[in-house]
Design a protein around this motif. Structure first.
Motif, PDB file in Angstrom:
ATOM      1  N   PHE A 130       0.843  -1.196   0.000  1.00 16.12           N
ATOM      2  CA  PHE A 130       0.000   0.000   0.000  1.00 16.12           C
ATOM      3  C   PHE A 130       0.877   1.243   0.000  1.00 16.12           C
ATOM      4  CE2 PHE A 130      -3.096   3.066   1.544  1.00 16.12           C
ATOM      5  CZ  PHE A 130      -4.160   2.755   0.713  1.00 16.12           C
ATOM      6  N   LYS A 131       0.621   2.132  -0.950  1.00 17.61           N
ATOM      7  CA  LYS A 131       1.401   3.369  -1.137  1.00 17.61           C
ATOM      8  C   LYS A 131       2.896   3.066  -1.223  1.00 17.61           C
ATOM      9  CE  LYS A 131      -2.027   6.482   0.754  1.00 17.61           C
ATOM     10  NZ  LYS A 131      -2.352   7.526   1.705  1.00 17.61           N
ATOM     11  N   ASP A 132       3.227   1.941  -1.890  1.00 16.37           N
ATOM     12  CA  ASP A 132       4.605   1.495  -2.104  1.00 16.37           C
ATOM     13  C   ASP A 132       5.374   1.221  -0.817  1.00 16.37           C
ATOM     14  OD1 ASP A 132       4.514   1.349  -4.906  1.00 16.37           O
ATOM     15  OD2 ASP A 132       4.795   3.512  -5.050  1.00 16.37           O
ATOM     16  N   ILE A 133       4.654   0.912   0.256  1.00 18.60           N
ATOM     17  CA  ILE A 133       5.284   0.490   1.509  1.00 18.60           C
ATOM     18  C   ILE A 133       4.983  -0.997   1.665  1.00 18.60           C
ATOM     19  CG2 ILE A 133       5.369   0.760   4.015  1.00 18.60           C
ATOM     20  CD1 ILE A 133       4.413   3.682   3.537  1.00 18.60           C
ATOM     21  N   GLU A 134       6.034  -1.812   1.606  1.00 16.21           N
ATOM     22  CA  GLU A 134       5.862  -3.264   1.642  1.00 16.21           C
ATOM     23  C   GLU A 134       5.622  -3.781   3.051  1.00 16.21           C
ATOM     24  OE1 GLU A 134       8.802  -5.650  -0.296  1.00 16.21           O
ATOM     25  OE2 GLU A 134       8.774  -4.402  -2.102  1.00 16.21           O
ATOM     26  N   MET A 135       4.752  -4.791   3.132  1.00 17.03           N
ATOM     27  CA  MET A 135       4.528  -5.544   4.357  1.00 17.03           C
ATOM     28  C   MET A 135       4.485  -7.001   3.917  1.00 17.03           C
ATOM     29  SD  MET A 135       2.573  -7.365   6.702  1.00 17.03           S
ATOM     30  CE  MET A 135       0.960  -7.488   5.962  1.00 17.03           C
ATOM     31  N   ALA A 136       5.526  -7.747   4.261  1.00 18.97           N
ATOM     32  CA  ALA A 136       5.643  -9.139   3.828  1.00 18.97           C
ATOM     33  C   ALA A 136       5.240 -10.078   4.954  1.00 18.97           C
ATOM     34  CB  ALA A 136       7.080  -9.427   3.398  1.00 18.97           C
ATOM     35  N   SER A 137       4.345 -10.998   4.633  1.00 16.05           N
ATOM     36  CA  SER A 137       3.914 -11.996   5.605  1.00 16.05           C
ATOM     37  C   SER A 137       3.364 -13.209   4.866  1.00 16.05           C
ATOM     38  CB  SER A 137       2.815 -11.421   6.519  1.00 16.05           C
ATOM     39  OG  SER A 137       2.275 -12.434   7.347  1.00 16.05           O
ATOM     40  N   GLN A 138       3.656 -14.374   5.393  1.00 14.49           N
ATOM     41  CA  GLN A 138       3.091 -15.605   4.832  1.00 14.49           C
ATOM     42  C   GLN A 138       1.639 -15.798   5.262  1.00 14.49           C
ATOM     43  OE1 GLN A 138       5.387 -19.129   5.671  1.00 14.49           O
ATOM     44  NE2 GLN A 138       7.292 -18.228   4.934  1.00 14.49           N
ATOM     45  N   THR A 139       1.225 -15.106   6.318  1.00 17.46           N
ATOM     46  CA  THR A 139      -0.089 -15.396   6.908  1.00 17.46           C
ATOM     47  C   THR A 139      -1.055 -14.222   6.942  1.00 17.46           C
ATOM     48  OG1 THR A 139       0.771 -14.906   9.117  1.00 17.46           O
ATOM     49  CG2 THR A 139       0.886 -17.209   8.381  1.00 17.46           C
ATOM     50  N   GLU A 140      -0.568 -12.985   6.730  1.00 16.93           N
ATOM     51  CA  GLU A 140      -1.434 -11.810   6.839  1.00 16.93           C
ATOM     52  C   GLU A 140      -1.281 -10.894   5.632  1.00 16.93           C
ATOM     53  OE1 GLU A 140      -1.861 -10.726  11.503  1.00 16.93           O
ATOM     54  OE2 GLU A 140       0.060 -10.210  10.588  1.00 16.93           O
ATOM     55  N   PHE A 141      -2.358 -10.163   5.336  1.00 15.69           N
ATOM     56  CA  PHE A 141      -2.301  -9.114   4.324  1.00 15.69           C
ATOM     57  C   PHE A 141      -2.696  -7.809   4.993  1.00 15.69           C
ATOM     58  CE2 PHE A 141      -6.717 -10.433   4.208  1.00 15.69           C
ATOM     59  CZ  PHE A 141      -7.439  -9.267   3.957  1.00 15.69           C
TER      60      PHE A 141
END
Length: 147
Positions: free
Chosen positions: A114-125
């Protein structure tokens, strides 16, 4: 003239209040929950496989492209979770469509973006929940994987 100034001041305060309320709140929801809602599993089928963050994948034979999608949906009158699950499915369907256009059979390294800020997770969005709209932005790599 005083009435006109008073009305203008009231309108300005109301608009400022609406803008403050319209700010997005970033929320995290389980991917599994979103895939269990809205008939997502059936709608996505199994022609394209999806792998989130650093989830193990079958051997990648060819990397075709990287791309992103940003989807929004009307969240008015819906719980944040319901709106976010719905827009997550829209984002996944957009990734699936792009994969099919490119001839990819998988999307790997999927992260919220979102807004080019990454949040990486195998289990959550991550989902941006606003006063009226909810949004999910995802990006990933379109690949061919070994069967």
């Amino acid at each position: 003239m005083k009435k006109l100034i008073s009305v203008a001041a009231l309108l300005a305060v109301s608009l400022t209040s609406l803008q403050a309320q319209a700010a997005d709140t970033m929320l995290k929801f389980p991917i599994a929950g979103a895939l269990a809602a809205n008939d997502a599993q059936n709608r996505l089928g199994d022609s394209v496989k999806f792998y989130f963050a650093d989830q193990p994948t079958p051997k990648v034979l060819t990397k075709i492209a990287s791309d992103k999608t940003s989807q929004r949906t009307n969240g008015f009158g819906k719980s944040a979770e319901k709106a976010c699950n719905w827009v997550f499915l829209s984002a996944m369907l957009a990734l699936q469509k792009r994969a099919q256009e490119l001839g990819a059979n998988a999307v790997v390294n999927i992260v919220s973006n979102f807004k080019d800020i990454e949040m990486a997770s195998q289990t959550e969005f991550e989902c941006a929940d606003g006063a009226i709209m909810a949004g999910v932005a995802l990006k990933g790599d379109f690949v061919k994987i070994a069967p």
